[in-house]
Design an enzyme around this catalytic site. Structure first.
Site, short mmCIF file in Angstrom:
data_model
loop_
_atom_site.label_atom_id
_atom_site.label_comp_id
_atom_site.label_asym_id
_atom_site.label_seq_id
_atom_site.Cartn_x
_atom_site.Cartn_y
_atom_site.Cartn_z
CD GLN A 11 25.86 23.42 -60.99
OE1 GLN A 11 25.03 22.90 -61.76
NE2 GLN A 11 25.79 23.26 -59.69
N GLY A 46 15.30 27.05 -56.38
CA GLY A 46 15.26 26.41 -57.68
C GLY A 46 13.87 26.47 -58.27
CE1 TYR A 74 24.84 14.00 -62.34
CE2 TYR A 74 24.44 15.84 -60.87
CZ TYR A 74 23.97 14.90 -61.76
OH TYR A 74 22.64 14.86 -62.08
C1 LIG Z 1 14.56 20.86 -62.98
C2 LIG Z 1 15.70 20.84 -62.00
C3 LIG Z 1 16.99 20.74 -62.50
C4 LIG Z 1 18.09 20.78 -61.61
N1 LIG Z 1 19.35 20.80 -62.13
C5 LIG Z 1 20.41 21.02 -61.30
C6 LIG Z 1 21.70 21.26 -61.85
O1 LIG Z 1 21.91 21.31 -63.08
N2 LIG Z 1 22.72 21.46 -60.97
C7 LIG Z 1 22.54 21.43 -59.61
O2 LIG Z 1 23.50 21.60 -58.85
N3 LIG Z 1 21.31 21.23 -59.07
C8 LIG Z 1 20.25 21.07 -59.88
N4 LIG Z 1 18.99 20.96 -59.34
C9 LIG Z 1 18.80 21.14 -57.89
C10 LIG Z 1 18.46 22.61 -57.56
O3 LIG Z 1 19.58 23.45 -57.77
C11 LIG Z 1 17.99 22.77 -56.11
O4 LIG Z 1 19.03 22.41 -55.23
C12 LIG Z 1 16.75 21.94 -55.82
O5 LIG Z 1 15.76 22.17 -56.81
C13 LIG Z 1 16.15 22.26 -54.46
O6 LIG Z 1 15.79 23.61 -54.38
P1 LIG Z 1 14.22 24.07 -54.50
O7 LIG Z 1 13.48 23.29 -53.46
O8 LIG Z 1 14.26 25.54 -54.24
O9 LIG Z 1 13.77 23.71 -55.88
C14 LIG Z 1 17.88 20.88 -60.21
C15 LIG Z 1 16.58 20.94 -59.74
C16 LIG Z 1 15.49 20.96 -60.60
C17 LIG Z 1 14.11 21.10 -60.05
#
Ligand SMILES: Cc1cc2nc3c(=O)[nH]c(=O)nc-3n(C[C@H](O)[C@H](O)[C@H](O)COP(=O)(O)O)c2cc1C
Length: 372
Positions: free
Chosen positions: A99, A319, A183
């Site tokens: 990414q 995630g 961002y």
């Molecule tokens: C610890 C953590 C770090 C994350 N870092 C990023 C990232 O670097 N880039 C991004 O696009 N989204 C990031 N996200 C968002 C996740 O990609 C995802 O969209 C979000 O966690 C919701 O999905 P989930 O409910 O399955 O966790 C992050 C989420 C978490 C929990």
């Protein structure tokens, strides 16, 4: 076999099922230099049963950093470090995209030798970033940004192009351009963060120009079939509540369709603020973009099946479930209960809360053998 577990082609890749590992920042690169290393390789290899891994956000230039210990992909040492990761994932049978990230105003002057972070316009995010001060991570307010010059915008487009080439050199199967979550690319898209009056601000064609130029440069460098782009129109935190964002993203989707990008990735939730996505938006996104659509944000296996059945997505990214369940696809397939994650060890630190979550498959495989 359910649709979540059915195979799908993504560009040149044959994905065995539809469960993608969403990008997650974990802030565990080696220091100094923000370099991926053996610990990161082990973490990603443990999760190689995902249909596709999208790595944590990775800065394309030092100016693109906004959090402590996040990896880059602009130095020779970083490219070598990523090679450990991609080799480990491929050896475990997986597929992995990097990414590509530039935080823009979501940063602090301390990351830039005391200089202001850069942004489309000198408008503050009002948000906080995670910064390690004396080894202890804390959330600190972002610094006031300054507006980029046109020449600097062109340089950043070139940074993305170089980063895409570096990703391929490091063995990645492709890249995801991070256009979500407030961002730099998202900052250009929105009226709330972009007050420019030149070619990169004003009406929708001007506000999407930077995103389109980045996508075009990256696709030209490595082939559109190896490129995805992530957006999050319904996420409005960080002073990003733009009334025109849905239309801007749909206009962007039409341009990405022309560039024949492999996928668009719709981030629907940032933690627990998960607004309902209007069905009309999903229909319009499908009409605008002919490539694959990935959705992410608070999905369970059941919700994932429902959105695939409805035809609004081809893949679902998870995630947080992947944090504590390295073999998450197996757990879905075999309906094995999920382990909870430890929030305290998400960002920074060592193997604890990172590579020490066990797979359930060893136990399940034994039981399976005994069944037959
Ligand atoms: C610890 C953590 C770090 C994350 N870092 C990023 C990232 O670097 N880039 C991004 O696009 N989204 C990031 N996200 C968002 C996740 O990609 C995802 O969209 C979000 O966690 C919701 O999905 P989930 O409910 O399955 O966790 C992050 C989420 C978490 C929990």
């Amino acid at each position: 076999m359910t649709s979540l577990l059915s195979p799908l082609a993504l560009g040149p890749l044959e994905l065995p099922h539809r469960i993608v590992m969403a990008p997650m920042t974990r802030s565990r690169s080696a220091q100094p230099g923000n370099i991926p290393w053996a610990l990161n390789a082990e973490y990603y290899a443990q999760r190689a049963s995902a249909a596709l891994i999208v790595t944590e956000a990775t800065q394309v230039t030092p100016r693109g950093q906004g959090y402590s210990f996040t990896p880059g992909i602009h130095s020779a040492a970083q490219i070598e470090g990523w090679r450990l990761v991609t080799d480990a994932v491929h050896a475990a049978g997986g597929r992995i995209f990097a990414q590509l990230w530039h935080v823009g105003r979501m940063s602090h002057a301390d990351f830039h030798g005391g200089q202001a972070p850069v942004a489309p316009s000198a408008l503050e995010s009002g948000a906080r970033i995670w910064m390690s001060v004396d080894g202890v991570g804390t959330m600190v307010p972002t610094s006031p940004p300054r507006a980029l010059t046109i020449d600097e915008i062109h340089e950043i487009v070139a940074d993305y192009r170089r980063a895409a080439a570096a990703a391929v050199a490091a063995g990645f199967d492709g890249v995801e351009i991070h256009g979500a979550n407030g961002y730099l690319i998202d900052q250009f898209l929105r009226t709330t963060s972009n007050h420019r009056t030149d070619a990169y601000g004003g009406d929708i064609p001007a506000r999407i120009r930077f995103a389109v130029e980045v996508a075009a440069a990256v696709a030209d460098e490595i082939g559109g079939e190896r490129v995805g782009l992530r957006v999050s129109p319904q996420i409005k935190a960080r002073n990003m509540d733009c009334p025109e964002i849905d239309d801007a993203v749909l206009a962007l989707a039409r341009e990405l369709d022309r560039l024949e990008l492999a996928y668009m990735h719709l981030a629907e939730a940032d933690w627990d603020d998960a607004p309902e996505i209007p069905e009309l938006f999903r229909i319009r996104l499908r009409a605008a973009f002919g490539g694959r659509i990935i959705v992410a944000g608070g999905y369970t296996a059941a919700r994932a099946e429902a959105i695939l059945d409805a035809g609004y997505a081809d893949l679902v990214a998870f995630g947080r479930p992947f944090v504590a369940n390295p073999d998450f696809p197996q757990r879905v397939a075999r309906e094995i209960p999920l382990a909870p994650l430890d929030p305290a060890s998400l960002y920074g630190g060592d193997a604890a809360g990172y590579t020490d979550y066990p797979a359930a498959t060893v136990v399940a495989a034994t039981a399976h053998r005994e069944d037959h």
